[in-house]
Motif scaffolding. Sequence first.
Motif, mmCIF file in Angstrom:
data_model
loop_
_atom_site.group_PDB
_atom_site.id
_atom_site.type_symbol
_atom_site.label_atom_id
_atom_site.label_comp_id
_atom_site.label_asym_id
_atom_site.label_seq_id
_atom_site.Cartn_x
_atom_site.Cartn_y
_atom_site.Cartn_z
ATOM 1 N N ILE A 146 2.872 -12.620 13.686
ATOM 2 C CA ILE A 146 3.393 -11.548 12.543
ATOM 3 C C ILE A 146 2.901 -12.412 11.133
ATOM 4 N N GLY A 147 2.061 -11.255 10.277
ATOM 5 C CA GLY A 147 1.639 -11.731 9.161
ATOM 6 C C GLY A 147 -0.025 -11.298 9.087
ATOM 7 N N LYS A 148 -0.565 -11.669 8.044
ATOM 8 C CA LYS A 148 -1.876 -11.183 7.880
ATOM 9 C C LYS A 148 -2.689 -12.023 8.808
ATOM 10 N N PRO A 149 -3.657 -11.565 9.551
ATOM 11 C CA PRO A 149 -4.216 -10.240 9.237
ATOM 12 C C PRO A 149 -3.604 -9.124 10.126
ATOM 13 N N PHE A 150 -2.585 -9.285 10.662
ATOM 14 C CA PHE A 150 -1.735 -8.091 11.432
ATOM 15 C C PHE A 150 -1.119 -7.182 10.834
ATOM 16 N N PRO A 151 -0.987 -6.002 11.176
ATOM 17 C CA PRO A 151 -0.557 -4.694 10.516
ATOM 18 C C PRO A 151 0.551 -4.902 10.142
ATOM 19 N N GLY A 159 3.878 0.891 2.862
ATOM 20 C CA GLY A 159 4.549 2.099 3.510
ATOM 21 C C GLY A 159 3.662 2.876 4.390
ATOM 22 N N LEU A 160 2.776 2.333 5.136
ATOM 23 C CA LEU A 160 2.039 3.330 5.969
ATOM 24 C C LEU A 160 2.600 3.885 7.174
ATOM 25 N N GLU A 161 3.619 3.218 7.577
ATOM 26 C CA GLU A 161 4.363 3.856 8.704
ATOM 27 C C GLU A 161 5.180 5.007 8.400
ATOM 28 N N SER A 162 5.632 4.879 7.223
ATOM 29 C CA SER A 162 6.644 6.013 6.771
ATOM 30 C C SER A 162 6.068 7.045 5.689
ATOM 31 N N SER A 163 4.830 6.962 5.575
ATOM 32 C CA SER A 163 4.242 7.818 4.792
ATOM 33 C C SER A 163 3.178 8.679 5.345
ATOM 34 N N ALA A 164 2.915 10.024 4.903
ATOM 35 C CA ALA A 164 1.715 10.787 5.294
ATOM 36 C C ALA A 164 0.590 10.474 4.570
ATOM 37 N N SER A 165 0.573 9.813 3.294
ATOM 38 C CA SER A 165 -0.364 9.520 2.531
ATOM 39 C C SER A 165 -1.109 8.022 2.612
ATOM 40 N N ALA A 166 -0.904 7.644 4.065
ATOM 41 C CA ALA A 166 -1.434 6.254 4.331
ATOM 42 C C ALA A 166 -2.755 5.987 3.590
ATOM 43 N N THR A 191 -7.576 -14.490 7.539
ATOM 44 C CA THR A 191 -6.114 -13.687 7.316
ATOM 45 C C THR A 191 -6.389 -12.608 6.398
ATOM 46 N N ASP A 192 -6.194 -13.194 4.992
ATOM 47 C CA ASP A 192 -6.316 -12.207 4.044
ATOM 48 C C ASP A 192 -7.456 -10.911 3.893
ATOM 49 N N VAL A 193 -8.742 -11.490 3.962
ATOM 50 C CA VAL A 193 -9.999 -10.640 4.130
ATOM 51 C C VAL A 193 -9.884 -9.879 5.324
ATOM 52 N N THR A 194 -9.852 -10.649 6.300
ATOM 53 C CA THR A 194 -9.842 -9.678 7.453
ATOM 54 C C THR A 194 -8.798 -8.585 7.572
ATOM 55 N N GLY A 195 -7.598 -9.046 7.076
ATOM 56 C CA GLY A 195 -6.292 -8.080 7.019
ATOM 57 C C GLY A 195 -6.279 -6.865 6.250
ATOM 58 N N GLY A 196 -7.231 -7.253 4.999
ATOM 59 C CA GLY A 196 -7.443 -6.200 4.201
ATOM 60 C C GLY A 196 -8.353 -5.072 4.590
ATOM 61 N N ILE A 197 -9.515 -5.569 5.379
ATOM 62 C CA ILE A 197 -10.403 -4.723 5.806
ATOM 63 C C ILE A 197 -9.547 -3.845 7.062
ATOM 64 N N ARG A 198 -9.017 -4.504 7.604
ATOM 65 C CA ARG A 198 -8.144 -3.855 8.727
ATOM 66 C C ARG A 198 -7.333 -2.758 8.238
ATOM 67 N N ALA A 199 -6.726 -2.853 7.189
ATOM 68 C CA ALA A 199 -5.676 -2.076 6.378
ATOM 69 C C ALA A 199 -6.335 -1.181 5.740
ATOM 70 N N ASP A 200 -7.940 -0.893 5.631
ATOM 71 C CA ASP A 200 -8.568 -0.195 4.984
ATOM 72 C C ASP A 200 -8.524 -0.169 3.304
ATOM 73 N N CYS A 201 -7.853 -1.686 2.933
ATOM 74 C CA CYS A 201 -8.010 -1.786 1.409
ATOM 75 C C CYS A 201 -9.309 -2.707 0.997
ATOM 76 N N SER A 202 -9.638 -2.383 -0.243
ATOM 77 C CA SER A 202 -10.577 -3.473 -0.745
ATOM 78 C C SER A 202 -10.013 -4.831 -0.624
ATOM 79 N N THR A 203 -10.852 -5.693 -0.566
ATOM 80 C CA THR A 203 -10.458 -7.186 -0.675
ATOM 81 C C THR A 203 -11.321 -7.901 -1.557
ATOM 82 N N LEU A 204 -10.322 -9.155 -2.086
ATOM 83 C CA LEU A 204 -10.853 -9.894 -3.371
ATOM 84 C C LEU A 204 -10.821 -11.215 -2.664
ATOM 85 N N TRP A 205 -11.855 -12.001 -2.561
ATOM 86 C CA TRP A 205 -12.103 -13.211 -1.827
ATOM 87 C C TRP A 205 -12.146 -14.227 -2.633
#
Length: 434
Positions: free
Chosen positions: A348-353, A361-368, A384-398
């Motif tokens: 549990i934690g980054k990089p996991f979802p 709020g990706l699980e409770s929102s239609a606008s994920a 953790t941080d960068v890989t997790g951000g990529i997985r979540a479709d976020c931009s990431t700052l390393w």
Amino acid sequence: MMKHSIRAILTTGIALSSYPANTTATFFESAFLHQRQFTTKSPLPHHTRTIPSVVPLFSRSTTNRPSLQFARRTNYLPFQNQLQAREQSSSEKMQLNMSNDETTNCSSLKPVAGVREVADHYSTFLLDMWGVMHDGTNTYDGVLQTIQQLKKAKKRMIILSNSSKRTSDAIQVLRTLGFDPAEDFEDIITSGEVSYRMLSDDPTLECGPKWDVLEGLIRTGRKKAFVLGSGNGDEEYVESCGWTLMGSIREADLIIARGTFTIRDSSSTNGSGSIISKDEDEEVYDQMLQEALKIAAELRLPMLVTNPDKVRPDKDLSPMPGSIADSYEKLLGGDNGDDGGRQLVKRIGKPFPEVYNLALGLESSASAESKSASAIMVGDALETDVTGGIRADCSTLWVTQDGIHSAAVSKEGGDYDEGVKVVIRDFNREKGNI
């Protein structure tokens, strides 16, 4: 003159008038930004997406997997106060050839002089703590001021920490460092808090599919835990969420991996399990740990990892619970294609979802999708941080000047470009991505 603490890289140069060039709040000096790539987005919804254990930060050109893309850094001097970031033309983009048979897709690497370079382009900032905001004792230069600048700009700031402790502990740390947690941050999420709520069977927790193994234990009343401890608050953590702390691993239904500092001696004849401290006797601790993991593997005990970090961002890169999880998974046969073994270890934690689902709020929102697109993950750890951000479709700052990779980046004789390439190459080799 202010010393800038953190280097990072940006994929596109942005000049932001809302953050004056002479502000002292320029935290994250030069960082690497991976911008969200819509062309690599999985067609599956977030909660059902199949994702590899580690998203490659460089991809072979023959794949369409998400990759962290880079281009040549411009006008950079290591001790320069400000960097003039500018757009790269297509002719300036480069391929990084690690060897004749290791070609990676790399483009759009840009330095970031400070958060002002990206602030106007994101509404949500997901912030790691140790290695980004502080060094374990003190805040980095400019961090406190930058948080205030972002707050004035109405940005959502959410702490995402892989601490195995609860949110209340993170709040105390932030206060000690000079932050006002209630006012500065919209939410403070620790992997320890999410794990605690899972162990408590909290019905309000919406962070993705539940772990069937843990659900089965709770449903059948098997709630005896053996703890690999942090050495601080382990008993209270376990018992306050309704579990019984066991002295012997043979009597446990679940292993909770909170830390790498204490373990109970399962060989105790009275079953109480005297506490072995790594600080007091590292050799005995290591022996007890290996024996406990071997017994647990024979019994096929599940393990909940409340901090998936493998190393601590200190000068020694001390091992963390994520490294224990890897060792245990090998004992279970997970490395040999044993899916059952892998199912028995939950991180549990980054990089996991789970933590990203909670933060955005990706699980409770239609606008994920729009929530991910407007968010940027700021962290120092690639895995953790960068890989997790990529997985979540976020931009990431390393972040590279401080934190987990700083020593490796800087050891290439002061050649910053080369240091970055070596760190990324070595990371991908270790993960089997190149």
